[in-house]
Design a protein around this motif. Structure first.
Motif, short mmCIF file in Angstrom:
data_model
loop_
_atom_site.label_atom_id
_atom_site.label_comp_id
_atom_site.label_asym_id
_atom_site.label_seq_id
_atom_site.Cartn_x
_atom_site.Cartn_y
_atom_site.Cartn_z
N GLU A 260 0.72 -1.11 -0.09
CA GLU A 260 -0.04 0.06 0.06
C GLU A 260 0.75 1.40 -0.01
OE1 GLU A 260 -3.84 -1.52 2.41
OE2 GLU A 260 -2.70 0.26 3.23
N ARG A 261 1.95 1.22 0.79
CA ARG A 261 2.84 2.47 1.00
C ARG A 261 3.59 2.40 -0.46
NH1 ARG A 261 1.33 1.09 5.58
NH2 ARG A 261 1.83 2.36 7.56
N THR B 8 2.06 6.97 -6.87
CA THR B 8 1.28 7.77 -7.30
C THR B 8 0.18 8.36 -6.13
OG1 THR B 8 -0.54 8.33 -8.96
CG2 THR B 8 -0.32 5.97 -8.03
N ALA B 9 0.09 9.65 -6.22
CA ALA B 9 -1.06 10.17 -5.62
C ALA B 9 -2.35 10.37 -6.08
CB ALA B 9 -0.57 11.43 -4.79
N GLU B 10 -2.23 10.11 -7.56
CA GLU B 10 -3.42 9.89 -8.17
C GLU B 10 -4.31 8.72 -8.07
OE1 GLU B 10 -3.24 12.58 -11.55
OE2 GLU B 10 -2.06 13.67 -9.84
N ARG B 11 -5.36 8.85 -8.57
CA ARG B 11 -6.48 7.82 -8.53
C ARG B 11 -5.98 7.18 -9.83
NH1 ARG B 11 -8.40 6.77 -3.94
NH2 ARG B 11 -10.00 5.33 -4.81
N HIS B 12 -5.55 5.68 -9.97
CA HIS B 12 -5.18 5.01 -11.14
C HIS B 12 -5.68 3.53 -11.14
CE1 HIS B 12 -2.61 3.05 -14.18
NE2 HIS B 12 -2.34 4.56 -14.49
N LYS C 97 -3.72 -2.74 -4.99
CA LYS C 97 -4.00 -2.58 -3.61
C LYS C 97 -5.31 -3.65 -2.80
CE LYS C 97 -3.04 1.97 -2.11
NZ LYS C 97 -3.61 3.13 -1.37
N ASP D 97 1.16 3.93 -2.85
CA ASP D 97 0.90 5.58 -2.60
C ASP D 97 2.05 6.29 -2.88
OD1 ASP D 97 -1.47 4.87 -1.71
OD2 ASP D 97 -1.11 4.90 0.48
N LEU D 98 3.35 5.79 -2.84
CA LEU D 98 4.66 6.39 -3.27
C LEU D 98 4.70 6.71 -4.69
CD1 LEU D 98 7.07 7.33 -1.47
CD2 LEU D 98 8.13 5.40 -1.98
#
Ligand SMILES: Nc1ncnc2c1ncn2[C@@H]1O[C@H](COP(=O)(O)OP(=O)(O)OP(=O)(O)O)[C@@H](O)[C@H]1O
Length: 117
Positions: free
Chosen positions: A72-73, A79-83, A90, A76-77
């Motif tokens: 998960e980390r 992309t901060a965008e929804r993809h 995830k 998040d590292l």
């Protein structure tokens, strides 16, 4: 590998476990469940093979939750965008945790229920 470096790798691993215990709600739930299962095992009286299975399942569950949290980390590292790929990564990791949890619950019931009823 030098001994000090080898020992440091244990320290980093312990830090990772500590971070997950502090920040991940699911990790706390799994750790709490592990304490309950071990207490139930002591109260019920398991044979050595049953203890091996219980320890393997508890260790596997906690290890898988750590890998899920790590993934998960990383996502998040990246992309901060929804993809869609971030969602798939995830959700698949969460699915792996669920598969192992269901299998563990079934094996737990197969071990404990015959002793209780
Ligand atoms: N960057 C992203 N792009 C697309 N979908 C995402 C992304 N991050 C999370 N999701 C999805 O959103 C849904 C809800 O996720 P959730 O609320 O558990 O947040 P999380 O980032 O996955 O976990 P956490 O809350 O522990 O940070 C899940 O299906 C997850 O896969």
């Amino acid at each position: 590998m030098k001994l000090s470096r080898f020992l440091f790798s244990f320290r980093f691993a312990a830090q990772g476990i500590g971070t997950a215990m502090k920040r991940e709600q699911n990790m706390k739930v799994h750790a709490g469940s592990a304490v309950v299962v071990v207490a139930a095992g002591m109260w019920t009286g398991l044979d050595p093979v049953e203890w091996m299975l219980v320890i393997l399942l508890i260790g596997g569950m906690l290890a898988l939750e750590l890998v899920n949290s790590a993934l998960e980390r990383v996502v998040d590292l990246v992309t901060a965008e929804r993809h869609p790929l971030a969602k798939q990564a995830k959700d698949m990791a969460a699915g792996a945790v669920l598969v192992f949890a269901v299998a563990s619950a079934i094996i737990g019931l197969l071990i404990f229920l015959p002793k209780w009823f």
